[in-house]
Design an enzyme around this catalytic site. Structure first.
Site, PDB file in Angstrom:
ATOM      1  N   HIS A  69      -3.401  -9.179   3.516  1.00  0.00           N
ATOM      2  CA  HIS A  69      -4.912  -9.159   3.742  1.00  0.00           C
ATOM      3  C   HIS A  69      -5.102  -9.976   4.879  1.00  0.00           C
ATOM      4  O   HIS A  69      -4.549 -11.355   5.060  1.00  0.00           O
ATOM      5  CB  HIS A  69      -5.482  -9.881   2.595  1.00  0.00           C
ATOM      6  CG  HIS A  69      -5.679  -8.880   1.437  1.00  0.00           C
ATOM      7  ND1 HIS A  69      -5.803  -9.151  -0.016  1.00  0.00           N
ATOM      8  CD2 HIS A  69      -5.582  -7.685   1.228  1.00  0.00           C
ATOM      9  CE1 HIS A  69      -5.762  -8.179  -0.751  1.00  0.00           C
ATOM     10  NE2 HIS A  69      -5.600  -7.314   0.083  1.00  0.00           N
ATOM     11  N   LYS A  86      -1.560  -2.818   8.243  1.00  0.00           N
ATOM     12  CA  LYS A  86      -2.719  -2.165   9.051  1.00  0.00           C
ATOM     13  C   LYS A  86      -2.667  -2.814  10.446  1.00  0.00           C
ATOM     14  O   LYS A  86      -2.112  -4.217  10.531  1.00  0.00           O
ATOM     15  CB  LYS A  86      -4.103  -2.566   8.247  1.00  0.00           C
ATOM     16  CG  LYS A  86      -4.316  -1.664   7.113  1.00  0.00           C
ATOM     17  CD  LYS A  86      -5.773  -2.091   6.523  1.00  0.00           C
ATOM     18  CE  LYS A  86      -6.059  -1.044   5.516  1.00  0.00           C
ATOM     19  NZ  LYS A  86      -7.479  -1.552   4.484  1.00  0.00           N
ATOM     20  N   ARG A  95       0.895  -1.044  -0.045  1.00  0.00           N
ATOM     21  CA  ARG A  95      -0.103   0.010   0.067  1.00  0.00           C
ATOM     22  C   ARG A  95       0.948   1.272   0.052  1.00  0.00           C
ATOM     23  O   ARG A  95       2.060   1.300   0.187  1.00  0.00           O
ATOM     24  CB  ARG A  95      -0.906  -0.049   1.077  1.00  0.00           C
ATOM     25  CG  ARG A  95      -1.934  -1.091   1.358  1.00  0.00           C
ATOM     26  CD  ARG A  95      -2.566  -1.056   2.692  1.00  0.00           C
ATOM     27  NE  ARG A  95      -3.612  -2.166   2.943  1.00  0.00           N
ATOM     28  CZ  ARG A  95      -3.068  -3.336   3.519  1.00  0.00           C
ATOM     29  NH1 ARG A  95      -1.910  -3.432   4.021  1.00  0.00           N
ATOM     30  NH2 ARG A  95      -3.960  -4.361   3.638  1.00  0.00           N
ATOM     31  N   ARG A 148      -1.029  -2.062  -7.056  1.00  0.00           N
ATOM     32  CA  ARG A 148      -1.121  -2.969  -6.169  1.00  0.00           C
ATOM     33  C   ARG A 148      -2.116  -4.188  -6.784  1.00  0.00           C
ATOM     34  O   ARG A 148      -1.666  -5.434  -6.564  1.00  0.00           O
ATOM     35  CB  ARG A 148      -1.731  -2.426  -4.816  1.00  0.00           C
ATOM     36  CG  ARG A 148      -2.099  -3.726  -3.871  1.00  0.00           C
ATOM     37  CD  ARG A 148      -2.669  -2.733  -2.477  1.00  0.00           C
ATOM     38  NE  ARG A 148      -3.265  -3.550  -1.624  1.00  0.00           N
ATOM     39  CZ  ARG A 148      -2.336  -4.338  -0.831  1.00  0.00           C
ATOM     40  NH1 ARG A 148      -1.139  -4.532  -0.411  1.00  0.00           N
ATOM     41  NH2 ARG A 148      -2.996  -5.121   0.319  1.00  0.00           N
ATOM     42  N   TYR A 169      -9.061 -10.806  -6.680  1.00  0.00           N
ATOM     43  CA  TYR A 169      -8.147 -11.257  -7.841  1.00  0.00           C
ATOM     44  C   TYR A 169      -8.416 -12.475  -8.844  1.00  0.00           C
ATOM     45  O   TYR A 169      -7.963 -12.308  -9.995  1.00  0.00           O
ATOM     46  CB  TYR A 169      -6.772 -11.105  -7.320  1.00  0.00           C
ATOM     47  CG  TYR A 169      -6.636  -9.853  -6.581  1.00  0.00           C
ATOM     48  CD1 TYR A 169      -6.277  -8.410  -7.095  1.00  0.00           C
ATOM     49  CD2 TYR A 169      -6.391  -9.856  -5.257  1.00  0.00           C
ATOM     50  CE1 TYR A 169      -6.125  -7.486  -6.624  1.00  0.00           C
ATOM     51  CE2 TYR A 169      -6.112  -8.580  -4.547  1.00  0.00           C
ATOM     52  CZ  TYR A 169      -6.032  -7.345  -5.190  1.00  0.00           C
ATOM     53  OH  TYR A 169      -5.708  -6.149  -4.846  1.00  0.00           O
ATOM     54  N   HIS A 198      -2.835   1.914  -5.803  1.00  0.00           N
ATOM     55  CA  HIS A 198      -3.791   0.984  -5.717  1.00  0.00           C
ATOM     56  C   HIS A 198      -3.804   0.122  -6.991  1.00  0.00           C
ATOM     57  O   HIS A 198      -4.096  -1.272  -6.818  1.00  0.00           O
ATOM     58  CB  HIS A 198      -5.175   1.303  -4.953  1.00  0.00           C
ATOM     59  CG  HIS A 198      -5.620   0.243  -3.903  1.00  0.00           C
ATOM     60  ND1 HIS A 198      -4.926   0.223  -2.704  1.00  0.00           N
ATOM     61  CD2 HIS A 198      -6.664  -0.581  -3.806  1.00  0.00           C
ATOM     62  CE1 HIS A 198      -5.557  -0.716  -2.036  1.00  0.00           C
ATOM     63  NE2 HIS A 198      -6.509  -1.284  -2.609  1.00  0.00           N
TER      64      HIS A 198
END
Length: 308
Positions: A280, A186, A162, A257, A289, A254
């Site tokens: 994730h 995150k 990110r 990404r 994806y 993004h």
């Protein structure tokens, strides 16, 4: 209870809700490790909720649904409504556990369905052109900013990290010999992501022939013209400009990404490995994806097969 006592009780409840939201925000940040952006978003949502439920006594499922319905009337996007719902549910659970509420009221709220668009994906040829383009088209093709831009683009596409993860990287997070970087994602969760030879070449060029010319006293890997850690907004502008130079309008970090993840899957990478690479927490997020790859396969089939 007299009217004055009722007013005092209501006043205490209002103050209690405000203090509880502050405590809840601290809990999200310090205990759950949520990002500053998430905490700000939840706090903002709950501030609007207090207009409908100023006291814990008025914190009911009917009030919560009225609050969400008001968001619909205001034209809020489904993603915003989903975040509102998540904020209310998280706060409700926290308030119940801390005995502000007699029951977990918002647990009955349903998250609105989000119509997810398939992400923009570059072709492998266009991606390769894009990450080498800045140096060729920059006003000063050998200057430190051009070298930096190419290193950032190479790393974004090589790792799928990110933009916030990129800007938070320090020089010490790189291991050029092993071609890997330590990334903080995150929830302050760390992971190690690999990168390839082209990214290593670009990073070496930046560290040896660019960074020292503009970097101040900072451990940051990527810096702006003033020598401080580069801002995510500046990175977005650099990516968008690189996209324009290669006929990919409105490209975002993004988008790189998405492209990295899709190209890995098309190359035979395991879905769980891609999930780990992207950071994730849920496999469901990564599975989008597979839909992208399936759609691209259909497009290729339609163009190439004689009986399509």
């Amino acid at each position: 209870m007299s009217e004055r006592e009722k007013e005092r009780e209501a006043g205490r409840e209002v103050t209690q809700v405000g203090a509880a939201i502050d405590d809840f925000a601290d809990y999200l940040s310090l205990v759950k490790g949520r990002s500053a952006a998430t905490v700000r978003g939840y706090r903002s949502d709950l501030a609007t909720l207090t207009e409908f439920a100023p006291t814990f006594r008025s914190f009911t499922i009917v009030t919560l649904r009225s609050w969400l319905a008001n968001g619909v009337d205001q034209g809020l996007a489904r993603t915003s409504l989903a975040r509102r719902t998540a904020a209310a549910r998280a706060f409700s659970t926290w308030a119940y556990n801390h005995e502000y509420l007699a029951s977990d009221v918002a647990a009955r709220l349903k998250t609105p369905k989000i119509n997810r668009k398939l992400p923009q994906v570059l072709s492998t040829e266009r991606a390769a052109e894009l990450v080498t383009q800045p140096r060729a088209n920059a006003d000063n093709p050998t200057g430190p900013e051009a070298v930096r831009d190419q290193a950032m683009l190479e790393l974004l596409y090589a790792t799928g990290i990110r933009v916030s993860e990129l800007t938070n990287l320090d020089v010490g997070d790189l291991d050029l010999d092993r071609m890997q970087a330590r990334v903080t994602g995150k929830g302050n969760k760390q992971r190690v992501v690999p990168f390839g030879k082209q990214a290593r070449l670009a990073l070496n060029a930046w560290l040896n022939h660019g960074r020292d010319e503009i970097a101040g006293d900072t451990p940051a890997l990527f810096v702006g013209v003033r020598g401080n850690r580069i801002d995510p907004r500046q990175v977005r502008r650099i990516v968008e400009r690189a996209g324009q130079e290669t006929d990919v309008p409105h490209l975002t970090p993004h988008g790189l990404r998405h492209s990295a993840a899709t190209h890995l899957l098309e190359g035979g990478a395991d879905l769980r490995l891609v999930q780990e690479l992207l950071g994730h927490s849920s496999m469901q997020t990564t599975q989008i994806y597979t839909h992208v790859s399936a759609q691209r396969l259909k497009d290729v089939f339609a163009q190439a097969h004689p009986r399509a």
